[in-house]
Design a protein around this motif. Sequence first.
Motif, PDB file in Angstrom:
ATOM      1  N   ASP A   1       1.534   8.723  -5.112  1.00  0.00           N
ATOM      2  CA  ASP A   1       0.638   7.444  -5.168  1.00  0.00           C
ATOM      3  C   ASP A   1       1.772   6.353  -5.510  1.00  0.00           C
ATOM      4  OD1 ASP A   1      -1.758   6.332  -4.894  1.00  0.00           O
ATOM      5  OD2 ASP A   1      -1.781   5.946  -6.745  1.00  0.00           O
ATOM      6  N   SER A   2       2.708   6.667  -6.400  1.00  0.00           N
ATOM      7  CA  SER A   2       3.816   5.638  -6.701  1.00  0.00           C
ATOM      8  C   SER A   2       4.766   5.687  -5.476  1.00  0.00           C
ATOM      9  CB  SER A   2       4.396   6.110  -7.801  1.00  0.00           C
ATOM     10  OG  SER A   2       3.782   6.187  -9.106  1.00  0.00           O
TER      11      SER A   2
ATOM     12  N   GLU B   1      -4.669  -3.829 -10.172  1.00  0.00           N
ATOM     13  CA  GLU B   1      -3.488  -4.386  -9.959  1.00  0.00           C
ATOM     14  C   GLU B   1      -3.485  -4.891  -8.225  1.00  0.00           C
ATOM     15  OE1 GLU B   1      -0.530  -1.398 -10.701  1.00  0.00           O
ATOM     16  OE2 GLU B   1      -0.593  -1.562 -12.640  1.00  0.00           O
ATOM     17  N   VAL B   2      -4.415  -4.076  -7.451  1.00  0.00           N
ATOM     18  CA  VAL B   2      -4.307  -4.158  -5.914  1.00  0.00           C
ATOM     19  C   VAL B   2      -5.015  -5.788  -5.764  1.00  0.00           C
ATOM     20  CG1 VAL B   2      -5.270  -3.313  -3.886  1.00  0.00           C
ATOM     21  CG2 VAL B   2      -4.400  -1.792  -5.436  1.00  0.00           C
TER      22      VAL B   2
ATOM     23  N   SER C   1       2.014   0.854   3.344  1.00  0.00           N
ATOM     24  CA  SER C   1       2.063  -0.019   2.370  1.00  0.00           C
ATOM     25  C   SER C   1       1.177   0.648   1.246  1.00  0.00           C
ATOM     26  CB  SER C   1       1.391  -1.326   2.800  1.00  0.00           C
ATOM     27  OG  SER C   1       0.070  -1.094   3.188  1.00  0.00           O
ATOM     28  N   SER C   2       1.071  -0.199   0.147  1.00  0.00           N
ATOM     29  CA  SER C   2       0.313  -0.062  -0.945  1.00  0.00           C
ATOM     30  C   SER C   2      -1.168  -1.126  -0.865  1.00  0.00           C
ATOM     31  CB  SER C   2       1.007  -0.171  -2.266  1.00  0.00           C
ATOM     32  OG  SER C   2       1.185  -1.559  -2.482  1.00  0.00           O
TER      33      SER C   2
ATOM     34  N   LYS D   1      -4.803   0.838 -11.261  1.00  0.00           N
ATOM     35  CA  LYS D   1      -4.543   0.521  -9.892  1.00  0.00           C
ATOM     36  C   LYS D   1      -5.219  -0.469  -9.291  1.00  0.00           C
ATOM     37  CE  LYS D   1      -2.972   2.376  -5.759  1.00  0.00           C
ATOM     38  NZ  LYS D   1      -2.844   3.726  -4.743  1.00  0.00           N
TER      39      LYS D   1
ATOM     40  N   ARG E   1      -7.155  -5.868  -0.010  1.00  0.00           N
ATOM     41  CA  ARG E   1      -7.449  -4.344   0.073  1.00  0.00           C
ATOM     42  C   ARG E   1      -9.018  -4.448   0.742  1.00  0.00           C
ATOM     43  NH1 ARG E   1      -6.481   0.139  -2.857  1.00  0.00           N
ATOM     44  NH2 ARG E   1      -8.148   1.553  -3.114  1.00  0.00           N
TER      45      ARG E   1
ATOM     46  N   ASP F   1       2.992   3.119  -3.223  1.00  0.00           N
ATOM     47  CA  ASP F   1       2.942   1.812  -3.868  1.00  0.00           C
ATOM     48  C   ASP F   1       4.317   1.044  -3.692  1.00  0.00           C
ATOM     49  OD1 ASP F   1       0.309   2.077  -4.649  1.00  0.00           O
ATOM     50  OD2 ASP F   1       0.816   2.491  -6.637  1.00  0.00           O
ATOM     51  N   GLN F   2       5.302   1.709  -3.751  1.00  0.00           N
ATOM     52  CA  GLN F   2       6.552   1.545  -3.939  1.00  0.00           C
ATOM     53  C   GLN F   2       7.168   1.110  -2.466  1.00  0.00           C
ATOM     54  OE1 GLN F   2       9.238   3.079  -6.673  1.00  0.00           O
ATOM     55  NE2 GLN F   2       7.503   3.148  -8.233  1.00  0.00           N
ATOM     56  N   GLN F   3       6.632   1.577  -1.585  1.00  0.00           N
ATOM     57  CA  GLN F   3       7.082   1.596   0.030  1.00  0.00           C
ATOM     58  C   GLN F   3       8.425   2.418   0.069  1.00  0.00           C
ATOM     59  OE1 GLN F   3       6.614  -1.931   2.254  1.00  0.00           O
ATOM     60  NE2 GLN F   3       4.890  -2.517   0.751  1.00  0.00           N
TER      61      GLN F   3
ATOM     62  N   LYS G   1       0.741  -5.436   0.219  1.00  0.00           N
ATOM     63  CA  LYS G   1       2.124  -6.036   0.419  1.00  0.00           C
ATOM     64  C   LYS G   1       1.830  -6.428   2.037  1.00  0.00           C
ATOM     65  CE  LYS G   1       4.442  -3.698  -3.304  1.00  0.00           C
ATOM     66  NZ  LYS G   1       5.690  -3.184  -3.613  1.00  0.00           N
TER      67      LYS G   1
END
Length: 678
Positions: free
Chosen positions: A64-65, A351-352, A575-576, A348, A357, A68-70, A579
């Motif tokens: 998942d991370s 944050e999104v 992407s997460s 999460k 989204r 998120d960090q692509q 972005k």
Amino acid sequence: MNFGFRFKQTKAIKFPRTENQLVNKIDEYRKQITDYRWQDCNKGDVEACLQLEKLLTEYILLLDSAIDQQVKLEISFSWNDSYEPNKFTQSNQWHYEYSCSLYNLGLLYYHLGQNMPTIKDAISKSRNSQWCFQRLSEVTAFVNSRTIQQHSDLSLVHIHMHNCYAQAYGYKKLYDHFQTIKNPDELLIALGLLQESSKMYEQTIRCLIQTKTSNKKPIPPIIYNQLMERFSNDHTVTVVITNMELAKLMASTAKEVPREQRMGKAITYLNKAEQSIVELFKKFKHKNEFLLLQQQQLIALKKEYLYLNENAFKHPIAKEYELLQLPVKQDLIKARPPESFQNKWDNKQQEVHVETRKLIQEINAHKTYAQQKLLDLQNNFNQIYFQYNIQFMVDSYQNAETLKLTQSIQLKVDFIKQKGGWKGCQQQIQKIHQLQQEQGKKLINIKNQLDLCSVQKEPPTQGYQLLSQQIENFRRIVEDVQKKLLEASLINRTTEEQIKGIKEQLLFIEQNNNQMIASKMQNSLQESQNFFRKNLNTLKKLSVAVETIINKMDLIKLQLASLEKYIDDMGLDQSSNQKIDANLLLQALKMIQIKITEYDAIFASINLKDLEQIACQMEDKQEFLKLANQGEQEFEDSLKVIQEVFYNLEYAQQFYDSISQQVAQLTNVINELTNNSN
């Protein structure tokens, strides 16, 4: 041999060297998961399952991370279809690795739910399993459609099947918790829970049936049949328990509430329970022991209630609509994320970026909507098609003037000829026997080699202790493989018995051309000619209507493939969500909405009611189907049996190839161990 739910398997991969600590952690956890003793979890070892749960949840959080960090990584993940262990598919998408790992976690919670000692823990794990499969249906939308189509276990219908099954099991466990309550009102609430479980088992069965038509890659026939037997047994058990408990309740309170004529209702409930058992036993050879016992009790109760009703109560047998309506207890078993995911998920979500989204969810919702709409159309069309025997009537129109096979029979005959008929069947059986004997001999040699290794060293050196432990582990693995071979041989015997009964049919197809085969059904073709003359105009309309609908459905499939490619090419999996530029997503959404409008226009032009009306206009349809079907349907049914035999032989071949690979790997490892010890 376990043909039920299986874990997906992956191949070990070598990560490139990097200073990225997240990637290094993913590499470390992946190695541990790949080398884990999954077979212990299949056997219901709770401790092994709990350890694997910790590994998988941590690994999925790391993935998942990475999403998120692509994180960009030049590496391909390789996973098999859980129903076809030797067929692997590769993809470089993080979401693909995430989906396959999440599928395994959902199955792991299924195994935990089946084996947890307390009802509370079993329900909790069932809810976790449900959450995993709900989450999986969201994640697979980000995976390239062509990749998903290589996996029968990652289709939308198959995932929903798992979701329904987890929910059904949860309601069943809730009933187990409340079933000891003696208060009639509380008992009705408990039976309401069991009724909800029954509905979800029924939904599970419907999903399994849909996998045959909706998936580009269907479940292999042997596994499909075993899953169908398992789900049907689970469903029937809940139906029987519900009706028998209601029958007992009605009988015990018949005197207290004479106006409701409850003894008549009690007998109706027993009839329903009896009918469910009889229908199940007709479908499957293996008889469920619990249901056999219930059947005996049911017969005794029915005699007692009929006697009491005849001599004391004299209540009329109740109609279906006169029975009790149980309390509806929906949404009690809701999906719940595992505890280790809860905080991460909450953070999460905050944050999104909300707008981005929403746009991505809407885009993926359009993709799911388009897939589901085609699935519903196919199901409705197939229902009308089979209900009115349209294929048979269209074939009669197309084939009445010439002596030739119908399309459905022609396909089956071509398949059997392609497989080599009787000779091909015998060759495949001999090949399977040869593989079985070879692997059996190799396993015996391995056991002898292990016995020799255990004698060569003398205690109490440290090297001896290490070697002894390794030898015992290998012995256990060898015994497991031998058990699989034994179970497979029993299944093969059943298949061989089936083959003896179809020898004459196989030889007939192998040795004759299509016109000779068609001559077997000349009476059926004569009936087709009579029916053809009476219904010429209607049959023409029916033929045109069917052809038009099928052509439009093909056009819909092309439109859907275009839509899927457009969404896949947007690279949402990279992407997460927050972005990607929101304006680009908005433009893409408008384009997708235009495509959906064009898509819906084709659906609007298809009128299934017209097809149904035309099918109802046939003169003497029932008499024709009754007479013409006699020879043709019997012949086609025999071809279906032959087809299933060839499918079973093909699957047996795949199984022994898989065992052969395991034995070869085991031999190499033991030879290396022996050389090192010397």
